[in-house]
Design a protein around this motif. Structure first.
Motif, short mmCIF file in Angstrom:
data_model
loop_
_atom_site.label_atom_id
_atom_site.label_comp_id
_atom_site.label_asym_id
_atom_site.label_seq_id
_atom_site.Cartn_x
_atom_site.Cartn_y
_atom_site.Cartn_z
N VAL A 78 -3.39 -5.05 -2.46
CA VAL A 78 -4.46 -5.45 -1.54
C VAL A 78 -4.61 -4.41 -0.44
N LYS A 79 -5.84 -4.03 -0.16
CA LYS A 79 -6.15 -3.17 0.97
C LYS A 79 -7.12 -3.92 1.88
N ASN A 80 -7.02 -3.63 3.16
CA ASN A 80 -7.91 -4.26 4.13
C ASN A 80 -8.89 -3.20 4.62
N GLY A 81 -10.18 -3.37 4.29
CA GLY A 81 -11.18 -2.39 4.66
C GLY A 81 -12.39 -3.02 5.29
N PRO A 125 1.30 -5.77 -15.64
CA PRO A 125 0.99 -5.36 -14.27
C PRO A 125 1.84 -6.08 -13.25
N VAL A 126 2.15 -5.40 -12.15
CA VAL A 126 2.96 -5.94 -11.07
C VAL A 126 2.04 -6.45 -9.97
N ALA A 127 2.36 -7.61 -9.42
CA ALA A 127 1.60 -8.17 -8.31
C ALA A 127 2.13 -7.61 -6.99
N GLY A 128 1.28 -6.89 -6.27
CA GLY A 128 1.67 -6.34 -4.98
C GLY A 128 1.62 -7.39 -3.89
N SER A 129 1.93 -6.97 -2.66
CA SER A 129 1.91 -7.88 -1.52
C SER A 129 0.50 -8.43 -1.31
N GLY A 130 0.40 -9.76 -1.20
CA GLY A 130 -0.89 -10.39 -1.00
C GLY A 130 -1.58 -10.82 -2.28
N ILE A 131 -1.05 -10.38 -3.43
CA ILE A 131 -1.63 -10.75 -4.73
C ILE A 131 -0.99 -12.05 -5.22
N LYS A 132 -1.79 -12.95 -5.74
CA LYS A 132 -1.28 -14.20 -6.29
C LYS A 132 -0.88 -13.95 -7.75
N ALA A 133 0.42 -13.92 -7.98
CA ALA A 133 0.96 -13.56 -9.29
C ALA A 133 0.43 -14.47 -10.40
#
Length: 201
Positions: A78-81, A125-133
């Motif tokens: 997740v990126k915040n833009g 795929p790996v779930a990063g921070s903020g991603i709902k696995a």
């Protein structure tokens, strides 16, 4: 939202013309329109024109191959833009959903998949921070490859995004429907950017 005119690569044009000549496509996803020259994007339309480019077919093929290559260590982050929180891949490239797709099924193939390379992977795929696995999975495409999906929506990159942070494919109408980035809740982002930095992060 700032309006853009999009030019798809020479390979996409060649594939589109070949597909049109054959009169078929794998999943009915090839509906871009060919034109001999650039034309300005019409208000409230955001339609991509497929225009022959001057680059050689060899360089176009190399570009397409690079964009469409499978990720061996895939991750959705997740990126915040300027559009708020959005999904990106392991290299920070924007990820899009296609309105023409149905749940767990891609409707983008042929020249569509050249302009909008599916997020193909060779491992989970790996779930990063903020991603709902629980929303992250893969689906099988018609060619047997595995494509990352989030909340049942297949994910794609955009050939017009040249670096991490680019969001040039947002709200574009191409190949029969619109394309949007996604937020961590698995919803498409349809709001205007919150600042004037071009939509990036």
């Amino acid at each position: 939202m700032r309006r853009h005119t999009r030019t798809v690569t020479a390979l996409a044009s060649a594939l589109l013309l070949a597909t049109a000549a054959a009169g078929c496509s794998d999943n009915g996803g090839d509906h871009g329109s060919a034109s001999g020259s650039d034309r300005a994007e019409q208000p409230n339309n955001h339609e991509v024109d497929v225009v022959p480019a001057a680059s050689s077919s060899a360089s176009a093929s190399a570009s397409a191959s690079s964009s469409a290559s499978a990720s061996s260590s895939p991750k959705v982050d997740v990126k915040n833009g300027s559009f708020g929180k959005m999904l990106v891949d392991e290299k920070g490239r924007s990820l899009y959903q296609f309105d023409k797709d149905t749940t767990n099924k891609s409707m983008c193939s042929g020249s569509c998949a050249t302009a909008w390379p599916p997020f193909i992977v060779t491992s989970k795929p790996v779930a990063g921070s903020g991603i709902k696995a629980n929303l992250l999975k893969t689906i099988k495409r018609s060619d047997g490859s595995e494509q990352v999906a989030y909340n049942g929506r297949p994910l794609y990159r955009f050939e017009g995004d040249k670096k991490p942070g680019d969001i040039n494919g947002q709200d574009i109408n191409a190949f029969g429907a619109k394309w949007f980035i996604m937020n961590p809740d698995g919803k498409k982002v349809t709001t205007a950017p919150q600042n004037n930095n071009g939509g990036g992060y």
